[in-house]
Design an enzyme around this catalytic site. Structure first.
Site, PDB file in Angstrom:
ATOM      1  N   GLU A 148      46.666  27.917  33.284  1.00  0.00           N
ATOM      2  CA  GLU A 148      47.207  28.396  34.553  1.00  0.00           C
ATOM      3  C   GLU A 148      46.549  27.746  35.762  1.00  0.00           C
ATOM      4  O   GLU A 148      46.942  28.020  36.893  1.00  0.00           O
ATOM      5  CB  GLU A 148      47.043  29.920  34.634  1.00  0.00           C
ATOM      6  CG  GLU A 148      47.881  30.654  33.608  1.00  0.00           C
ATOM      7  CD  GLU A 148      47.382  32.053  33.334  1.00  0.00           C
ATOM      8  OE1 GLU A 148      46.149  32.209  33.138  1.00  0.00           O
ATOM      9  OE2 GLU A 148      48.185  32.991  33.315  1.00  0.00           O
ATOM     10  N   ILE A 194      37.512  19.337  27.803  1.00  0.00           N
ATOM     11  CA  ILE A 194      38.955  19.162  27.630  1.00  0.00           C
ATOM     12  C   ILE A 194      39.197  18.887  26.148  1.00  0.00           C
ATOM     13  O   ILE A 194      38.720  17.896  25.613  1.00  0.00           O
ATOM     14  CB  ILE A 194      39.480  18.005  28.514  1.00  0.00           C
ATOM     15  CG1 ILE A 194      39.199  18.296  29.997  1.00  0.00           C
ATOM     16  CG2 ILE A 194      40.964  17.763  28.271  1.00  0.00           C
ATOM     17  CD1 ILE A 194      39.795  19.584  30.534  1.00  0.00           C
TER      18      ILE A 194
END
Lengths: 327, 748
Positions: B709, B633
């Site tokens: 997404e 991340i």
């Protein structure tokens, strides 16, 4: 948007004097009118800005009611202590409408005059008897999910989109106007709106250039419960599929007073005396509620996408009456 | 290509082999992964970030597109003269041959279909009115619109009427049909089977910023187009091709983009109209689409009809998966909604059939929108899995666990990384999954509560991407690429990567995006932006590290870069001092064999609690929780925001969003934000997002996977499954609006 001339008025009298073209329109918050002008659904040749008129007060009346200036913003009206305490249905209806930003701009008088949200009314390339009389109604055979099931005509099945006006109808409001000739007029909200019939472009009884200055609310019914139930697709910022504003009182196990008005069902905020007659004097039972729903939906007709509104209105009415008459 | 010289170096990487060590793990600055607020935030909230229509060019004229009022026909007369009634009108520009019929799909190098004399959908832009003011242009355009005469032709406006004519689409990057084993036989033999059809409607991206362009030509015939676009490198090729220009005669600028969600992957009709008009007038032309035009004349997500058949053993092991999709598009358009995309790799099962067929309709173009494929495909697949679990009497998490394969069930290759089961387990624990009751078992007043879950999977894609990084004489870093930031946080994560790699405080990194004069980046789409452009910045910085080490006279590994200083061998030298006039390098990453040798995807699990009104059928989401594993991340805050947005779109897809086409002409009837219902604040409850720690060494050198997404994939199915748990009703026709539920609710 077509070019238009613009004048500011500082008094109601000055405002009506400025009505001197064929298509003069008053503008207050403009939250509906400007959208319609951009799309050329509304094409006024002159706007008279009434937003600065001294009509933004809420005043006590001797009979225990209130007089509301036509320019009181929706958010102020909803938040007024007297409205919250004595006209709960109105406060709730206002807060159920639009969004915070729109309520800050929208005026009380303008809210009464909102145009329908019918998809085809907004599209100048589609036939629409309301926008252009005689061209036909595109909602027949088209998308009509949000449109009317009561009081429709073969020329128009539009709904009135206001929440506030539904509560005003349940509260027996009176609309005070100033006519072009300077006369004042009092119009009961029950006489204010029109059904589409063969003139769907005529939505109310206002004469050209007639200005709404105030709305009067009679004293609230003592000991009655008030409510506004709005059923919609989103939790906010969506027009009512069905809404019910009401003032209901139960005494000694019987319904002694019932005033019920409905949104999302008809060309106007709907009120039907038969619905109330089915309740008043009766015990608050399932049978009485069903009779009221039968009276409401007698002759109701769906057009495909909006068929569901008929059972939805019935179920919502039954449950709401159950809640409001229960302990 | 980009200023090669002795101070320069370039560093290219093709991902042919795994990249086990990432220099990001060796950085001393400790800025990567941190929840840093977006560095462009102050510019945005103060109104200083210029969006497409906000560049103040001198002498600009305003254009407004004229949309077709018929769904199929030929223009016989275009009464441009009616525009003259409006003061301030300059011209009505008509170019039937060159105007774009529709937007282009993402990544294409050619112009989209051109030619507008024959119209194929309501709203197709057929001309543009140019005036001195926006208002005059819009007024005149409305008059012209209503005055165009057409010879109307019979159109195809009903999906159901033509669905039988669905055909296999032409090849389009993703294979449309896949068949493995013998699905029919396996289904016939399976002890437990499910056969369900799900439908999803057309949808619209509904980006806040409408499509807009300002076209400006210079004296050398070079066009600069300020536009709202996601993928500048290919958009530039599309625009050059549409206008018959050489590539170097086109420059695109899109520094800030107010959301795209796929609708701005390719150029839209206003771009070419603005360019042609500006050329003809000899002055810049600005065109901003009205909201109604965005709805009618850019891109919709196709409606889909998805039949899912599952075959399983009594223990839940899948033996067969069939996912057959029919979607729609304009005549001649090959794009199909790849609804079965994640069905290829989500679950095991030897016998597999995944197909997509296309029906030609005279509706506006369909193309990519918010996780094309998975967003609607998982509404079907993840609901079907829930239905199968119900049939089996099995916990839906357990069913998925039993079908979590250890390698790709179709390609026989390993997953690059996959933590689906871990995401489900973590989510179950955090959400309180064990408290789930039987349907109709949790009534609170008039509201039935229920909880549901769904898996999430989204393909990971690496795209070719380049960036140039400079360390200037003050020791500040400048990152340049034509990558875009469409609101996702690209500016911030690229700055973090450069800061970590070069040992700089993030304030000392400047990022320039959205200009095709810079090296070509991957663009924003398909969740590949951060990983692809991030890798290019990483590679440029890796080359810079070598230059810095050379100047320091040490090996790279012996050097620490921190707070603008170079530390090695008991020396600490300011970076600014070491680099002299400055150094720069370009980095370029490209996909390679790893994309074939491993199956790469991000995974997650969604949990939702809903309340369904027993009287009216209104559904309100009470809470949602998502657990995601997407490799490294890069910024916990912007990553979380991406997931929150995805989950919000999941609410929309499940409950409210639907583009309605008029059955008589295909027109988008609900073409504004009042009647096309995206979730509003009141529809979005507390959303919880958690990330699992993961690295993907096969994906790219920064070990991150796509996340943009992932949040939407499966989110809507968790809501649908929660509704079923609340009221015991399966609705398979999205969006799940109250009218579809009303007659299945108990009596009042």
């Amino acid at each position: 948007m077509k070019p238009f001339s613009y004048a500011k008025a500082d008094s109601p009298e000055a405002a009506i004097r400025e009505v001197n073209t064929e298509h003069t329109r008053f503008i207050a918050g403009g939250t509906n009118l400007l959208d319609l002008m951009k799309l050329q659904v509304e094409t006024p040749d002159k706007l008279v800005d009434i937003s600065r008129l001294p009509l933004d007060e809420i005043e006590e009346r001797e009979d225990g009611g209130l007089t509301i200036g036509a320019l009181v913003p929706n958010s102020d009206l909803a938040a007024d202590r007297r409205i919250i305490e004595r006209y709960e249905t109105l406060s709730r209806a206002l807060l159920a409408g639009a969004s915070g930003q729109l309520r800050n701009k929208a005026s009380t008088g303008g809210n009464l005059l909102q145009r329908t949200r019918c998809y085809y009314f907004y599209d100048t390339a589609s036939p629409c008897n309301k926008r252009e009389p005689g061209t036909g109604c595109s909602a027949f055979g088209g998308l009509n999910r949000i449109l009317a099931v009561i009081g429709t005509s073969e020329h128009c099945i539009a709904t009135h989109p206001s929440d506030m006006a539904v509560a005003m109808r349940a509260l027996d409001a009176t609309i005070i106007t100033l006519k072009r000739d300077g006369d004042k007029r009092r119009i009961s909200i029950h006489d204010f709106y029109c059904l589409p019939g063969d003139t769907p472009h005529i939505e109310n009884v206002l004469e050209p250039g007639e200005l709404i200055t105030h709305i009067e609310l009679p004293a609230p019914v003592e000991g009655a419960r008030q409510f506004y139930r709005k059923v919609r697709d989103r939790a906010s910022y969506a027009f009512a599929l069905v809404s019910i504003a009401g003032v209901v009182k139960v005494e000694d196990g019987r319904i002694s007073h019932a005033a019920l008005a409905f949104g999302g069902l008809a060309h106007m905020p709907w009120r039907n005396p038969d619905v109330e007659a089915a309740l008043v004097g009766k015990a608050p039972t399932r049978d009485a509620f069903e009779a009221a729903a039968d009276a409401l939906l007698d002759g109701a007709r769906g057009f495909g996408d909006n068929d569901f509104k008929i059972p939805l209105a019935r179920r919502t009415l039954l449950a709401t009456l159950r809640d409001v008459t229960g302990e | 290509m980009f200023g090669l010289g002795d101070k320069n170096s370039s560093n290219s990487l093709v991902m042919n082999t795994a990249h086990p060590d990432s220099l990001l793990d060796k950085g001393a600055q400790d800025v990567i992964g941190k929840p840093i607020s977006r560095i462009d935030g102050p510019l945005k909230v103060s109104g200083h970030a210029a969006y497409a229509a906000e560049y103040g060019l001198a002498n600009v004229a305003y254009g407004f597109l004229v949309g077709s009022t018929v769904g199929k026909g030929k223009i016989t007369e275009l009464h441009a003269e009616v525009a003259r009634e409006v003061p301030g009108v300059i011209d009505v520009v008509v170019d039937y041959k060159t105007f774009l019929r529709n937007s282009q799909q993402g990544g294409e190098k050619k112009a989209p279909t051109q030619g507008v004399e024959n119209v194929d959908y309501v709203g197709e832009p057929v001309a543009i009115v140019i005036a001195e003011t926006y208002e005059a242009a819009r007024d005149a355009a409305e008059r012209v619109r209503l005055a165009v005469e057409y010879q109307e032709q019979e159109g195809r406006y009903s999906f159901n009427a033509y669905r039988e004519e669905a055909k296999k689409p032409p090849y389009n990057n993703i294979p449309s049909h896949y068949d493995q084993g013998d699905v029919e036989k396996a289904l016939a033999e399976a002890p437990v089977t499910l056969d369900r059809t799900y439908t999803t409607p057309s949808q619209n991206s509904a980006a806040m910023e409408p499509h807009a362009s300002i076209a400006s030509w210079d004296d050398d015939g070079r066009l600069t187009l300020y536009a709202s676009l996601q993928m500048l490198s290919s958009d530039r090729q599309q625009l050059a091709d549409a206008l018959g220009l050489k590539l170097d005669k086109v420059r695109l600028v899109a520094r800030y983009v107010g959301g795209g969600f796929g609708s701005k992957l390719g150029i839209a009709p206003e771009s070419v109209a603005a360019a042609i008009a500006a050329k003809k007038l000899g002055r810049p032309v600005k065109v901003v689409m009205a909201r109604q035009q965005v709805f009618e004349a850019t891109v919709r997500r196709s409606n889909t009809e998805q039949r899912i058949r599952l075959g399983a053993n009594a223990d839940g092991t899948l033996t067969a998966i069939a996912h057959e999709t029919i979607c729609s598009n304009l005549p001649g358009e090959g794009y199909f909604e790849p609804a079965g995309q994640s069905t290829h790799f989500m679950y095991g099962g030897k016998n597999r059939l995944i197909t997509h067929d296309l029906v030609e309709l005279d509706w506006m173009l369909s193309g990519s929108m918010r996780a094309p494929g998975e967003a609607v495909g998982m509404l079907a697949l993840e609901t079907a899995m829930d239905e199968l679990a119900e049939t089996l009497g099995m916990d839906p998490i357990e069913l998925r666990r039993r079908n979590d394969p250890d390698k790709d069930p179709e390609k026989n290759v390993p997953y690059s990384s996959r933590m689906l089961t871990q995401c489900m387990d973590k989510g179950a624990e955090l959400f309180g999954w064990s408290e789930r009751r039987e349907a109709l078992g949790d009534r609170r007043g008039d509201w039935f509560h229920g909880i549901g879950m769904a898996g999430a999977g989204r393909s990971n894609i690496l795209m070719k991407s380049a960036a140039k990084v400079t360390v200037d004489g003050q020791g500040h870093a400048i990152v340049e690429t034509d990558m875009t930031d469409i609101g996702t946080g690209t500016y911030t994560i690229l700055a973090q990567i450069a800061a970590e790699m070069l040992g700089l405080p993030i304030e000392d990194v400047t990022v320039h995006l959205g200009d095709t004069d810079a090296p070509p980046g991957a663009g924003s789409g398909g969740s590949w932006g951060a990983t692809s452009s991030g890798s290019s910045v990483y590679l440029a910085c890796e080359a810079l590290q070598k230059q810095i080490a050379d100047k320091m006279g040490v090996e790279v590994g012996a050097m620490t870069l921190k707070d603008g200083r170079v530390i090695a061998e008991n020396r600490s030298v300011p970076l600014a001092e070491l680099v002299g006039d400055g150094i720069n390098a370009t980095g370029q990453v490209a996909p390679g064999l790893q994309a074939k040798l491993t199956t790469q995807a991000s995974y997650g699990a969604h949990f939702a609690e809903v309340a369904v009104n027993a009287i009216t059928g209104e559904t309100r989401v009470v809470r949602m929780l998502g657990v995601f594993a997407a490799g490294r991340i890069l910024n916990e805050k912007t990553a979380r925001s991406q997931c929150l947005g995805g989950m919000t779109f999941g609410i929309g897809a499940a409950l409210t969003e639907e583009v309605v086409h008029d059955p008589r002409n295909g027109k988008v009837v609900n073409h504004d934000l009042a009647e096309y219902h995206v979730p509003v604040n009141a529809d979005v409850p507390a959303l919880e997002v958690h990330f699992l720690d993961e690295r993907d060494v096969h994906a790219n050198p920064i070990h991150a996977k796509g996340i943009g997404e992932l949040g939407i994939c499966g989110a809507g199915a968790a809501i649908a499954n929660a509704i079923n748990n609340a009221v015991g009703v399966r609705m398979r026709d999205y969006p799940l609006t109250l009218d579809k539920l009303l007659d299945q609710l108990p009596p009042v």
